[in-house]
Write a protein that holds these residues in place. Sequence first.
Motif, mmCIF file in Angstrom:
data_model
loop_
_atom_site.group_PDB
_atom_site.id
_atom_site.type_symbol
_atom_site.label_atom_id
_atom_site.label_comp_id
_atom_site.label_asym_id
_atom_site.label_seq_id
_atom_site.Cartn_x
_atom_site.Cartn_y
_atom_site.Cartn_z
ATOM 1 N N GLY A 76 -37.487 64.972 -16.057
ATOM 2 C CA GLY A 76 -37.385 64.653 -17.111
ATOM 3 C C GLY A 76 -35.200 64.270 -16.114
ATOM 4 N N PRO A 77 -34.507 62.900 -17.012
ATOM 5 C CA PRO A 77 -33.661 62.461 -15.720
ATOM 6 C C PRO A 77 -32.493 63.776 -15.980
ATOM 7 C CG PRO A 77 -34.467 61.077 -17.917
ATOM 8 C CD PRO A 77 -35.020 62.403 -18.088
ATOM 9 N N ILE A 78 -31.559 63.699 -15.048
ATOM 10 C CA ILE A 78 -30.185 64.274 -14.510
ATOM 11 C C ILE A 78 -29.927 63.019 -16.215
ATOM 12 C CG2 ILE A 78 -29.340 61.974 -13.451
ATOM 13 C CD1 ILE A 78 -28.355 64.772 -11.919
ATOM 14 N N ALA A 79 -29.617 63.122 -16.452
ATOM 15 C CA ALA A 79 -28.559 61.944 -17.808
ATOM 16 C C ALA A 79 -29.099 62.983 -19.238
ATOM 17 C CB ALA A 79 -28.474 60.868 -18.140
ATOM 18 N N VAL A 80 -30.059 63.611 -19.167
ATOM 19 C CA VAL A 80 -30.948 64.787 -19.933
ATOM 20 C C VAL A 80 -30.233 65.516 -19.529
ATOM 21 C CG1 VAL A 80 -32.492 65.671 -21.460
ATOM 22 C CG2 VAL A 80 -31.855 62.733 -21.172
ATOM 23 N N ALA A 133 -36.078 55.022 -11.707
ATOM 24 C CA ALA A 133 -34.689 55.369 -11.269
ATOM 25 C C ALA A 133 -35.068 55.320 -9.842
ATOM 26 C CB ALA A 133 -34.311 56.684 -11.270
ATOM 27 N N ASP A 134 -34.658 55.642 -8.565
ATOM 28 C CA ASP A 134 -35.267 55.633 -7.111
ATOM 29 C C ASP A 134 -34.488 56.835 -6.634
ATOM 30 O OD1 ASP A 134 -35.444 55.113 -4.675
ATOM 31 O OD2 ASP A 134 -33.923 53.678 -3.853
ATOM 32 N N ASP A 135 -35.362 57.490 -5.912
ATOM 33 C CA ASP A 135 -35.918 58.590 -5.435
ATOM 34 C C ASP A 135 -34.750 58.753 -4.050
ATOM 35 O OD1 ASP A 135 -36.713 59.857 -7.749
ATOM 36 O OD2 ASP A 135 -38.402 59.755 -6.529
ATOM 37 N N HIS A 136 -33.867 57.540 -3.769
ATOM 38 C CA HIS A 136 -33.392 57.095 -2.569
ATOM 39 C C HIS A 136 -31.703 57.168 -2.815
ATOM 40 C CE1 HIS A 136 -36.858 58.404 0.081
ATOM 41 N NE2 HIS A 136 -37.509 57.473 -0.422
ATOM 42 N N ILE A 137 -30.969 58.331 -1.982
ATOM 43 C CA ILE A 137 -29.987 57.714 -2.127
ATOM 44 C C ILE A 137 -29.293 55.844 -1.653
ATOM 45 C CG2 ILE A 137 -26.796 58.157 -2.358
ATOM 46 C CD1 ILE A 137 -28.066 61.081 -3.230
ATOM 47 N N ASP A 138 -28.569 54.842 -2.877
ATOM 48 C CA ASP A 138 -27.777 54.051 -1.833
ATOM 49 C C ASP A 138 -26.579 54.723 -1.631
ATOM 50 O OD1 ASP A 138 -26.919 51.865 -0.769
ATOM 51 O OD2 ASP A 138 -27.227 50.384 -2.672
ATOM 52 N N LEU A 139 -26.304 54.665 -0.465
ATOM 53 C CA LEU A 139 -24.727 55.821 -0.249
ATOM 54 C C LEU A 139 -24.066 54.086 0.087
ATOM 55 C CD1 LEU A 139 -26.055 57.786 3.295
ATOM 56 C CD2 LEU A 139 -25.602 58.272 1.313
ATOM 57 N N GLY A 246 -22.633 64.161 -13.332
ATOM 58 C CA GLY A 246 -24.692 64.044 -13.310
ATOM 59 C C GLY A 246 -24.860 62.657 -13.200
ATOM 60 N N VAL A 247 -24.425 62.420 -15.194
ATOM 61 C CA VAL A 247 -24.661 61.220 -15.733
ATOM 62 C C VAL A 247 -24.317 59.798 -14.450
ATOM 63 C CG1 VAL A 247 -23.975 59.757 -17.586
ATOM 64 C CG2 VAL A 247 -24.883 62.153 -17.583
ATOM 65 N N LEU A 248 -22.666 60.230 -13.939
ATOM 66 C CA LEU A 248 -22.280 58.929 -12.984
ATOM 67 C C LEU A 248 -23.217 58.770 -12.243
ATOM 68 C CD1 LEU A 248 -18.264 59.916 -13.434
ATOM 69 C CD2 LEU A 248 -19.731 57.955 -13.951
ATOM 70 N N ILE A 249 -23.813 60.337 -11.817
ATOM 71 C CA ILE A 249 -24.839 59.830 -10.446
ATOM 72 C C ILE A 249 -25.846 59.218 -10.673
ATOM 73 C CG2 ILE A 249 -26.570 60.923 -8.446
ATOM 74 C CD1 ILE A 249 -23.650 63.585 -8.116
ATOM 75 N N GLY A 250 -26.391 59.736 -11.492
ATOM 76 C CA GLY A 250 -28.097 58.807 -12.577
ATOM 77 C C GLY A 250 -27.963 58.132 -12.629
ATOM 78 N N VAL A 251 -27.003 57.476 -13.212
ATOM 79 C CA VAL A 251 -26.812 55.904 -13.427
ATOM 80 C C VAL A 251 -26.278 55.329 -12.656
ATOM 81 C CG1 VAL A 251 -25.713 54.064 -15.188
ATOM 82 C CG2 VAL A 251 -26.116 56.390 -15.680
ATOM 83 N N TRP A 253 -26.103 55.560 -9.168
ATOM 84 C CA TRP A 253 -26.826 56.752 -7.655
ATOM 85 C C TRP A 253 -28.337 55.917 -7.722
ATOM 86 C CZ3 TRP A 253 -24.227 60.241 -4.468
ATOM 87 C CH2 TRP A 253 -22.764 59.900 -3.714
ATOM 88 N N LEU A 254 -28.961 56.736 -9.064
ATOM 89 C CA LEU A 254 -30.331 56.343 -8.930
ATOM 90 C C LEU A 254 -30.990 56.223 -9.486
ATOM 91 C CD1 LEU A 254 -30.443 60.482 -9.655
ATOM 92 C CD2 LEU A 254 -30.169 59.005 -7.418
ATOM 93 N N GLY A 255 -30.665 54.929 -10.420
ATOM 94 C CA GLY A 255 -30.764 53.537 -11.331
ATOM 95 C C GLY A 255 -31.278 54.347 -12.796
ATOM 96 N N GLU A 256 -30.845 55.417 -13.278
ATOM 97 C CA GLU A 256 -30.906 55.690 -14.693
ATOM 98 C C GLU A 256 -30.111 55.034 -15.285
ATOM 99 O OE1 GLU A 256 -30.938 59.893 -14.584
ATOM 100 O OE2 GLU A 256 -32.180 60.287 -13.532
#
Length: 311
Positions: A76-80, A133-139, A246-251, A253-256
């Motif tokens: 599931g999405p980290i935002a959930v 969503a992307d599994d790689h972080i765009d630093l 978690g939601v901030l990172i998901g949206v 960084w991860l494209g959620e």
Amino acid sequence: MNAEAAMAIAVPAAVLGAAGFGLATAAQQRATKEVEVSRTLSPKLLVELLRRPMWLLGLLATVVALILQLVALAFGPIAVVQPLLVTGVTFAAGFSALLARRRPDPLILLGALCCAAGLSAFLLLARPSSAGADDHIDLASGLPLAIALAALVVGCLVYAATVEHPSRVLALALATGVLYGVTAGLMKVVTGQLRTGLDEPFQHLALYVVCIIGPMGFLLSQNTFQQGRLVSPAVAVITSVDPVIGVLIGVSWLGESLVTSPAMLAGECFAALVVVAGIAFIVARGSHLLHRLETEDTVRITEHRARSAFG
């Protein structure tokens, strides 16, 4: 696997993980009171706690909860997943009362139910999705957020180290929540990389950062539990900050994605305010109970001294 089936696995795993974290919190908070107070982030505290059966129970519960969280993040999405951990406040309050052999405070439970209701409404309205969503972080894109979070953690630690006030516990809890949220975001990345191959995470930075930040957050949580007499206010702060990060990172960084139409956004903001109100109520009620405990302790000590004087 379709989205509905994935969520059918992710949501129960996240809730059970929250229950595990609630049990771990209650057991560890109780055990940390039995050892000498240690400096913040001192490994000596863990050495002392390893001799306490109650803390070992909490450690076992933490391991099980982390496994369940990994399962939830894999499906599931980290935002959930991370917002569902807010239910850990209710579990922690219940388990804490059970271990202390007393009834849970009904107003603390009311605040926890308020958090759960607001959370449920938020998830129904926002409908977080990991499509695209992307599994790689765009630093590069995440660097401003990373700097801000690092500054927040350092500020909390400095405040806790220099200010002798009950609020220092909440500062430690805030820093813990930030570290937990960042750890969860990186764990989401690692679980995605595992789909490529078992050796894939070892080729990226995320796994190694988790191995540093994760233990730091865990050790800081033990400092937090040791400093505060009541578990609910600290847990309320940790479990509310964790999903926000978690939601901030998901949206970012991860494209959620979240549903952000004007009507839905207004409803999401209201639901978030309900969660914040529940957390604020728990903190206020916890402060009131703490003051009452301190008053009872003062009266008990005074009576004991009086009996000794006339004994």
